[in-house]
Design a protein around this motif. Structure first.
Motif, mmCIF file in Angstrom:
data_model
loop_
_atom_site.group_PDB
_atom_site.id
_atom_site.type_symbol
_atom_site.label_atom_id
_atom_site.label_comp_id
_atom_site.label_asym_id
_atom_site.label_seq_id
_atom_site.Cartn_x
_atom_site.Cartn_y
_atom_site.Cartn_z
ATOM 1 N N LYS A 146 -2.835 14.751 -5.499
ATOM 2 C CA LYS A 146 -3.451 13.509 -4.798
ATOM 3 C C LYS A 146 -2.706 13.456 -3.570
ATOM 4 C CE LYS A 146 -3.029 8.780 -4.140
ATOM 5 N NZ LYS A 146 -1.948 7.850 -3.425
ATOM 6 N N GLN A 147 -3.602 13.056 -2.373
ATOM 7 C CA GLN A 147 -3.019 12.655 -1.156
ATOM 8 C C GLN A 147 -3.713 11.470 -0.473
ATOM 9 O OE1 GLN A 147 -0.954 14.923 1.022
ATOM 10 N NE2 GLN A 147 -0.567 15.226 -1.170
ATOM 11 N N GLY A 148 -3.135 10.844 0.318
ATOM 12 C CA GLY A 148 -3.832 9.467 0.825
ATOM 13 C C GLY A 148 -3.482 8.337 0.024
ATOM 14 N N ALA A 149 -3.695 7.006 0.666
ATOM 15 C CA ALA A 149 -3.573 5.707 0.042
ATOM 16 C C ALA A 149 -4.208 5.807 -1.280
ATOM 17 C CB ALA A 149 -4.143 4.853 0.924
ATOM 18 N N GLU A 200 -0.541 27.221 -8.296
ATOM 19 C CA GLU A 200 -0.957 26.758 -6.909
ATOM 20 C C GLU A 200 -0.960 25.139 -6.959
ATOM 21 O OE1 GLU A 200 -3.320 27.622 -2.907
ATOM 22 O OE2 GLU A 200 -3.594 28.784 -4.889
ATOM 23 N N ILE A 201 -0.559 24.329 -6.544
ATOM 24 C CA ILE A 201 -0.810 22.763 -6.295
ATOM 25 C C ILE A 201 -0.984 22.699 -5.040
ATOM 26 C CG2 ILE A 201 -0.014 20.797 -6.715
ATOM 27 C CD1 ILE A 201 2.418 21.773 -8.716
ATOM 28 N N GLN A 202 -2.381 22.248 -4.919
ATOM 29 C CA GLN A 202 -2.937 22.170 -3.298
ATOM 30 C C GLN A 202 -3.271 20.785 -3.039
ATOM 31 O OE1 GLN A 202 -6.065 24.859 -1.979
ATOM 32 N NE2 GLN A 202 -7.301 23.118 -1.487
ATOM 33 N N PRO A 203 -2.601 20.046 -1.949
ATOM 34 C CA PRO A 203 -2.842 18.703 -1.695
ATOM 35 C C PRO A 203 -4.282 18.429 -1.257
ATOM 36 C CG PRO A 203 -0.929 19.525 -0.228
ATOM 37 C CD PRO A 203 -1.662 20.790 -0.943
ATOM 38 N N ALA A 204 -4.687 17.228 -1.899
ATOM 39 C CA ALA A 204 -6.469 17.178 -1.666
ATOM 40 C C ALA A 204 -6.357 15.563 -1.809
ATOM 41 C CB ALA A 204 -7.102 17.754 -3.062
ATOM 42 N N THR A 205 -7.257 15.304 -0.811
ATOM 43 C CA THR A 205 -7.869 13.777 -0.978
ATOM 44 C C THR A 205 -8.767 13.803 -1.763
ATOM 45 O OG1 THR A 205 -9.566 14.367 0.760
ATOM 46 C CG2 THR A 205 -7.235 13.673 1.719
ATOM 47 N N ALA A 206 -9.429 12.378 -2.083
ATOM 48 C CA ALA A 206 -10.825 12.210 -2.823
ATOM 49 C C ALA A 206 -11.897 13.070 -2.344
ATOM 50 C CB ALA A 206 -10.933 10.758 -2.994
ATOM 51 N N ASP A 217 0.954 -1.340 0.056
ATOM 52 C CA ASP A 217 -0.004 -0.169 -0.181
ATOM 53 C C ASP A 217 0.790 1.181 -0.231
ATOM 54 O OD1 ASP A 217 0.898 -0.008 2.740
ATOM 55 O OD2 ASP A 217 -0.964 0.323 3.583
ATOM 56 N N ASN A 218 2.255 1.249 -0.337
ATOM 57 C CA ASN A 218 2.973 2.542 -0.332
ATOM 58 C C ASN A 218 4.237 2.104 -1.222
ATOM 59 O OD1 ASN A 218 4.338 4.944 0.031
ATOM 60 N ND2 ASN A 218 3.186 5.210 2.197
ATOM 61 N N ALA A 219 3.981 2.604 -2.480
ATOM 62 C CA ALA A 219 5.138 2.334 -3.331
ATOM 63 C C ALA A 219 6.318 3.134 -3.056
ATOM 64 C CB ALA A 219 4.623 2.547 -4.818
ATOM 65 N N HIS A 220 6.112 4.594 -2.656
ATOM 66 C CA HIS A 220 7.063 5.310 -2.713
ATOM 67 C C HIS A 220 7.823 5.308 -1.269
ATOM 68 C CE1 HIS A 220 6.868 6.268 -6.668
ATOM 69 N NE2 HIS A 220 5.300 6.516 -6.505
ATOM 70 N N LYS A 221 7.246 5.020 -0.394
ATOM 71 C CA LYS A 221 7.744 5.124 0.899
ATOM 72 C C LYS A 221 7.772 3.561 1.605
ATOM 73 C CE LYS A 221 6.537 10.016 1.573
ATOM 74 N NZ LYS A 221 5.302 11.041 2.108
ATOM 75 N N PRO A 222 8.748 2.787 1.567
ATOM 76 C CA PRO A 222 8.703 1.532 2.082
ATOM 77 C C PRO A 222 8.526 1.324 3.468
ATOM 78 C CG PRO A 222 10.538 1.752 0.250
ATOM 79 C CD PRO A 222 9.698 3.220 0.767
ATOM 80 N N ALA A 223 9.055 2.439 4.154
ATOM 81 C CA ALA A 223 9.126 2.411 5.812
ATOM 82 C C ALA A 223 7.740 2.740 6.138
ATOM 83 C CB ALA A 223 10.136 3.335 6.226
ATOM 84 N N GLU A 224 6.735 3.097 5.379
ATOM 85 C CA GLU A 224 5.319 3.344 5.750
ATOM 86 C C GLU A 224 4.300 2.586 5.205
ATOM 87 O OE1 GLU A 224 4.424 7.739 5.019
ATOM 88 O OE2 GLU A 224 6.271 8.284 5.918
#
Lengths: 211, 179
Positions: B119-122, B35-41, A164-171
């Motif tokens: 994009k933010q979050g899993a 401006e690039i603003q972090p955002a979740t879905a 679930d985290n490609a870019h941050k293996p530690a996370e």
């Protein structure tokens, strides 16, 4: 026509228009429980030998991984992919990594570059080229990396991401593929059967036009 | 710290590092900003539903994604052509933090001068929240009406003509169906 009627009619038209544009190939991914398609198709590996999915089938299961050299998502995961493949290849899981990208679209996905990547990563399993992209099409694969794990009976038991985290293996908090491999190698059911991650589209080769 | 703040800080530091300018030195053109603003879905859904638009085109892209870069000029062309008729373009970068400078350069090169998102979050909840049919491959494009109702989803590269036809269809719908 009454305004209300117009609204309903147009809303109905809009509802009909709520559609999904298919990805390039328009095929659905192989469903859980299904067998690997085109499993007897030979593909050339980085060592010059030919392998089919059947050739690498392991006594406890088979991992088919669509991957490439060029995608940043693959690059982020590639050392974890190599470690997982090398580890479980020794535990009865057959492993094959398949590059279905068209080198015309991605020159760094040609065979010499594959050979360099395989050597650098120390892959102990075949890394082959799907020279028509048809194997990827048959699986309904859309992106790289994308894993398909089959159990000892040849049924698909896991489809999706490495973790679930490609870019941050530690996370990483969920090691999807590791857990699926461990369960399958032990003959147990896979708990999480399907996952998703962002990734690069597979750069499918054009199908030859009939004349 | 927001991406915009980082950029502003960087510019301020750069300005501070130089020798004092001669009065006759021509003024340096300010760097264009984006401006690039972090955002979740969830935050993206809010952005889609924000008032003022009759149709919203949301595109998830990344600098490392070739088809994303290829289709980008068409998205900007559609925005230019339809903005005054009510089109809002919501651009969402799936780049990672270290790729932000490249993303910013790309947006500036493409003439983007409006708020965009990162994009933010899993991955999985993000993907499924936008559309459960999305495999996660980029680019992905979604069309909404002015009320935020999703009308269309497409995975992979789109075309100008296809998007134009769909936007036209929404805009020509009677206004009483488009809040």
């Amino acid at each position: 026509m009454k305004p209300g009627a117009t609204s309903w009619m147009v809303l109905g038209m809009l509802a009909i228009a709520v559609t999904a544009g298919a990805a390039e190939e328009g095929t659905k991914a192989l469903a859980i429980g299904k067998a690997a398609p085109m499993a007897d198709v030979k593909m050339t590996g980085v060592d010059g030998k030919s392998f089919s999915i059947m050739d690498v089938k392991g006594p406890k299961g088979t991992l088919v991984l669509f991957t490439c050299n060029s995608c940043p998502w693959v690059k982020a995961w590639e050392s974890r992919i190599a470690e997982l493949g090398n580890t479980y290849a020794k535990q009865g899981i057959g492993v094959i990594a398949i590059n279905a990208n068209d080198p015309k679209a991605k020159p760094e996905d040609d065979m010499p570059a594959m050979q360099v990547r395989a050597k650098a990563l120390g892959l102990a399993f075949p890394y082959v080229m799907d020279a028509t992209s048809d194997v990827a099409r048959a699986f309904g694969a859309t992106r790289t990396p994308e894993a398909f794990l089959f159990d000892a009976g040849g049924k698909l038991v896991y489809h999706g991401a490495v973790d679930d985290n490609a870019h941050k293996p530690a996370e990483v908090s969920a090691r999807y593929l590791h857990d699926a491999l461990a369960a399958t190698a032990s003959g147990k059911a896979v708990a999480t059967k399907e996952t998703k991650s962002l990734g690069c589209t597979i750069k499918f080769r054009s199908r030859p036009t009939s004349s | 710290m927001s991406a915009r703040m980082v950029a502003a800080l960087g510019l301020a530091l750069l300005a501070g590092c130089g020798a004092p300018r001669e009065a006759s030195t021509p003024a340096v053109e300010p760097e264009p900003e984006v401006e690039i603003q972090p955002a979740t879905a969830g935050q993206l859904h809010q952005a889609v539903r924000a008032g003022g638009a009759r149709v919203v085109l949301l595109n998830v892209w990344a600098t490392w994604c070739a088809p994303c870069r290829e289709e980008f000029p068409d998205l900007m062309r559609l925005r230019r052509e339809y903005r005054e008729r009510g089109l809002r373009l919501v651009l969402v970068s799936a780049d990672i933090d270290s790729q932000l400078p490249e993303a910013r350069r790309f947006l500036i090169d493409q003439g983007v001068d409006f708020l965009t998102y990162l994009k933010q979050g899993a991955d999985m909840p993000f993907i499924d929240s936008l559309d459960a049919r999305w495999s996660g491959a980029l680019p992905a494009t979604l069309l909404y009406d002015g009320a935020g109702r999703q009308l269309w989803f497409h995975e992979g590269k789109t075309t100008y003509d296809s998007l134009k036809a769909r936007i036209d269809r929404v805009l020509t719908a009677p206004s009483d169906t488009v809040p």
